[in-house]
Write a protein that holds these residues in place. Sequence first.
Motif, PDB file in Angstrom:
ATOM      1  N   ASP A 187       0.812  -1.222   0.000  1.00  0.00           N
ATOM      2  CA  ASP A 187       0.000   0.000   0.000  1.00  0.00           C
ATOM      3  C   ASP A 187       0.839   1.264   0.000  1.00  0.00           C
ATOM      4  N   TYR A 188       2.134   1.136   0.218  1.00  0.00           N
ATOM      5  CA  TYR A 188       3.003   2.313   0.250  1.00  0.00           C
ATOM      6  C   TYR A 188       4.150   2.131  -0.742  1.00  0.00           C
ATOM      7  N   ALA A 189       4.473   3.223  -1.397  1.00  0.00           N
ATOM      8  CA  ALA A 189       5.691   3.237  -2.230  1.00  0.00           C
ATOM      9  C   ALA A 189       6.860   3.622  -1.329  1.00  0.00           C
ATOM     10  N   LEU A 190       7.799   2.658  -1.077  1.00  0.00           N
ATOM     11  CA  LEU A 190       8.948   2.889  -0.200  1.00  0.00           C
ATOM     12  C   LEU A 190      10.216   2.770  -1.051  1.00  0.00           C
ATOM     13  N   TYR A 191      10.943   3.876  -1.189  1.00  0.00           N
ATOM     14  CA  TYR A 191      12.170   3.812  -1.983  1.00  0.00           C
ATOM     15  C   TYR A 191      13.131   4.897  -1.516  1.00  0.00           C
ATOM     16  N   MET A 192      14.381   4.780  -1.997  1.00  0.00           N
ATOM     17  CA  MET A 192      15.427   5.714  -1.597  1.00  0.00           C
ATOM     18  C   MET A 192      15.917   6.524  -2.787  1.00  0.00           C
ATOM     19  N   LEU A 193      16.390   7.749  -2.465  1.00  0.00           N
ATOM     20  CA  LEU A 193      16.989   8.636  -3.459  1.00  0.00           C
ATOM     21  C   LEU A 193      18.424   8.927  -3.010  1.00  0.00           C
ATOM     22  N   ASP A 194      19.273   9.180  -3.985  1.00  0.00           N
ATOM     23  CA  ASP A 194      20.603   9.650  -3.595  1.00  0.00           C
ATOM     24  C   ASP A 194      20.525  11.134  -3.280  1.00  0.00           C
ATOM     25  N   SER A 195      21.625  11.743  -2.931  1.00  0.00           N
ATOM     26  CA  SER A 195      21.589  13.141  -2.526  1.00  0.00           C
ATOM     27  C   SER A 195      21.162  14.070  -3.648  1.00  0.00           C
ATOM     28  N   GLY A 196      21.242  13.599  -4.890  1.00  0.00           N
ATOM     29  CA  GLY A 196      20.816  14.420  -6.017  1.00  0.00           C
ATOM     30  C   GLY A 196      19.386  14.169  -6.434  1.00  0.00           C
ATOM     31  N   GLY A 197      18.707  13.188  -5.814  1.00  0.00           N
ATOM     32  CA  GLY A 197      17.303  12.923  -6.114  1.00  0.00           C
ATOM     33  C   GLY A 197      17.073  11.790  -7.069  1.00  0.00           C
ATOM     34  N   ARG A 198      18.094  11.014  -7.363  1.00  0.00           N
ATOM     35  CA  ARG A 198      17.928   9.874  -8.265  1.00  0.00           C
ATOM     36  C   ARG A 198      17.542   8.640  -7.453  1.00  0.00           C
ATOM     37  N   ILE A 199      16.697   7.802  -8.035  1.00  0.00           N
ATOM     38  CA  ILE A 199      16.135   6.631  -7.355  1.00  0.00           C
ATOM     39  C   ILE A 199      17.197   5.539  -7.287  1.00  0.00           C
ATOM     40  N   THR A 200      17.363   4.998  -6.049  1.00  0.00           N
ATOM     41  CA  THR A 200      18.375   3.947  -5.864  1.00  0.00           C
ATOM     42  C   THR A 200      17.752   2.616  -5.475  1.00  0.00           C
ATOM     43  N   THR A 201      16.541   2.633  -4.863  1.00  0.00           N
ATOM     44  CA  THR A 201      15.830   1.378  -4.521  1.00  0.00           C
ATOM     45  C   THR A 201      14.366   1.547  -4.890  1.00  0.00           C
ATOM     46  N   TRP A 202      13.655   0.369  -4.964  1.00  0.00           N
ATOM     47  CA  TRP A 202      12.249   0.400  -5.447  1.00  0.00           C
ATOM     48  C   TRP A 202      11.522  -0.813  -4.872  1.00  0.00           C
ATOM     49  N   ASN A 203      10.409  -0.599  -4.187  1.00  0.00           N
ATOM     50  CA  ASN A 203       9.693  -1.765  -3.628  1.00  0.00           C
ATOM     51  C   ASN A 203       8.451  -2.075  -4.447  1.00  0.00           C
ATOM     52  N   SER A 204       7.789  -3.195  -4.076  1.00  0.00           N
ATOM     53  CA  SER A 204       6.593  -3.645  -4.829  1.00  0.00           C
ATOM     54  C   SER A 204       5.460  -2.630  -4.735  1.00  0.00           C
ATOM     55  N   GLY A 205       5.340  -1.971  -3.560  1.00  0.00           N
ATOM     56  CA  GLY A 205       4.288  -0.964  -3.417  1.00  0.00           C
ATOM     57  C   GLY A 205       4.493   0.199  -4.352  1.00  0.00           C
ATOM     58  N   ALA A 206       5.768   0.574  -4.600  1.00  0.00           N
ATOM     59  CA  ALA A 206       6.059   1.657  -5.533  1.00  0.00           C
ATOM     60  C   ALA A 206       5.696   1.248  -6.947  1.00  0.00           C
ATOM     61  N   GLN A 207       6.029  -0.003  -7.284  1.00  0.00           N
ATOM     62  CA  GLN A 207       5.686  -0.485  -8.628  1.00  0.00           C
ATOM     63  C   GLN A 207       4.173  -0.499  -8.826  1.00  0.00           C
ATOM     64  N   ARG A 208       3.461  -0.919  -7.784  1.00  0.00           N
ATOM     65  CA  ARG A 208       1.994  -0.974  -7.888  1.00  0.00           C
ATOM     66  C   ARG A 208       1.402   0.422  -8.025  1.00  0.00           C
ATOM     67  N   ALA A 209       1.892   1.373  -7.239  1.00  0.00           N
ATOM     68  CA  ALA A 209       1.324   2.718  -7.245  1.00  0.00           C
ATOM     69  C   ALA A 209       1.680   3.487  -8.515  1.00  0.00           C
ATOM     70  N   LYS A 210       2.936   3.329  -9.026  1.00  0.00           N
ATOM     71  CA  LYS A 210       3.393   4.203 -10.098  1.00  0.00           C
ATOM     72  C   LYS A 210       3.549   3.501 -11.447  1.00  0.00           C
ATOM     73  N   GLY A 211       3.510   2.144 -11.431  1.00  0.00           N
ATOM     74  CA  GLY A 211       3.501   1.424 -12.695  1.00  0.00           C
ATOM     75  C   GLY A 211       4.869   1.068 -13.244  1.00  0.00           C
ATOM     76  N   TYR A 212       5.952   1.531 -12.629  1.00  0.00           N
ATOM     77  CA  TYR A 212       7.307   1.238 -13.107  1.00  0.00           C
ATOM     78  C   TYR A 212       7.863   0.017 -12.396  1.00  0.00           C
ATOM     79  N   THR A 213       8.629  -0.807 -13.128  1.00  0.00           N
ATOM     80  CA  THR A 213       9.417  -1.863 -12.486  1.00  0.00           C
ATOM     81  C   THR A 213      10.731  -1.247 -12.011  1.00  0.00           C
ATOM     82  N   ALA A 214      11.434  -1.975 -11.153  1.00  0.00           N
ATOM     83  CA  ALA A 214      12.714  -1.486 -10.631  1.00  0.00           C
ATOM     84  C   ALA A 214      13.706  -1.238 -11.752  1.00  0.00           C
TER      85      ALA A 214
END
Length: 641
Positions: free
Chosen positions: A18-45
């Motif tokens: 139910d939650y998109a849980l992921y990490m960004l580097d200090s510049g804002g780029r995505i470094t991790t991606w969970n199943s909730g994020a994929q479900r909410a936003k439609g992107y795979t890791a």
Amino acid sequence: MPGDAEAKFKLLVDAVMDYALYMLDSGGRITTWNSGAQRAKGYTADEIVGQHFSCFFTQEDRDSGLPERALRVAAQEGRFEAEGWRIRKDGSRFFANSVIDPIRNDAGELIGFAKISRDITERRERELALFQAEQRFRLLVQGVKDCAIYMLDTDGIITNWNTGAAAIKGYGSDEVVGKHFSIFYTSDDRGAGAPERALATALAAGKYETEAWRVRKDGTLFWASVLIDPIYDEDGKHVGFAKITRDATDKRRAQEELEDTRSALLQAQKLQAIGELTGGVAHDFNNLLTVIGGAAEMLRKVDLPEEKRARYLDNIATTVERASTLTGHLLAFSRRRAIRPEVIDLNIHLDAWAEILSRSLGNGIALSVKTSAKTARVEVDPTELETAVLNAAVNARDAMPGGGDLLIETRDAIHGDDFAVAIDITDTGTGMSEETLARVFEPFFTTKPIGEGTGLGLSQIHGFAAQAGGIAQISSRVGMGTTLTIILPKVDKTPAAIRQKGRLGSIPPGIRVLLVEDNIQVLHFAEQLLDDLGCQTVCASEATEALALIQEQSFDLVFTDIVMPGLSGIDLARQLHIRVPGLPVLLATGHSDQLVGEGEARLRVLSKPYGAETLSAAIRELIAASILLSGSNVGASNCDE
């Protein structure tokens, strides 16, 4: 071991759908991606890791620098939280709640951000729908100009105010919110506790509704239609009141004008009726006065044979009885005749009265009585009943100038929701047209030639039936005869004839009677009657004189007129009830609309004109009732003198 813990933590994060849980580097780029994020936003890791998180923002937000500002606020303040529209892979929008927290190493250096997002589109739609509904309701309430619609708290303090309230009562919202709603009441109503009683009634009964005078800001009064409903929350707790007030002044004024118009119309109809009455009544009374005057003139002759003297006296007595019947009709029409209902059995009463009625109708009319009602007990004035049936029978006779059949029949009926008995009076006469039928119950309306009818017969029947709680109906066809029906409600009581059987005897000899009458002629006449009946009579011309005599002497009965100057007979009877409890009082009246209270067994009303027989019967009945109540032997002391 640390590797195992990290693996388990990764599994835990990836399991959250139910939650998109992921990490960004200090510049804002995505470094991790969970199943909730994929479900909410439609992107795979594989598709999103390495991309800048601003790809989820709308073009408007990117142009305004929102992604960069979010990271800057999170780094500086330790947290950034916002709600807004975000973009899925397929380009569709969803409303998200997002939280960004900075991640620092042991040295305190910023190494990235933790980002949590949740799709709250459904919740926002519900909130938006509720908000829009509230807005529409607010617009609706505020748009109502004819009604004051506002709320009170549990103590009656005004909490909101619509434009209708401002228009009706003259107060703006800022002038009245926070004040007690009793400011709209008159000072008399506030003093009587009307506002508090209104709220208490609404709570107890679930609603309070009334019409009354209310006060505007400028002090003017208006006639208000008021409704108060209690308001409860979802837990059933009382939280206040809803109040709706409408200005009904114009409606009230229109009703008053309508009543005035009706009164004026009724007065005009009465004047017209009086005009129609004069011909018939004047002719009838002139005929009666001719008989009485002529007989009285003949009785003055000293050499008049005894046989003729007796015949003239009979003529006077009969004529007086006819005059009394005519005035009785007039008084019944004006509702100023005292009605004395009794319980009677119509089957027995009409059957016994049939022979007398038959003789009244004369030859050529074949009268028959049929008692088809299984039970026929009603509570009516017997005299009025007999008058009504006689009027109907006379009308039927006049409709059969060549003779015919007249049937009086009782039958079981229904009136409203109650059991009733109907009296059908059917003739084989000429019948009536529809135009005549439409007016038959109008007072003074008659189809007879001038001088041959007063037009009071059928109106008396109609009035008698209404006073007895019933109804009179008539059906007729030209050449086919007429049926007049009187429907009376049944009662489950013992008939008076059975109840009073054996109660009344003769007047005790020598009873002391206080006679009170302001008309000197009637006073002398009544005194003579009482003396002839064996009473000891003391006279008074007014109530105050009678009260003085009561203090000086003892009496067995007071016989008083009702209508007198100063204290009336009713007032005198009430005074006597206090000063001499148990003293029987006989009231005489020719037209009073004052009534004796129910349950006053020591009071009786005697209608004028009266004679020795009716006066004697009234005294016997009153004394018998007094003896039953007190057990005393009225007049016994006087019998020994």
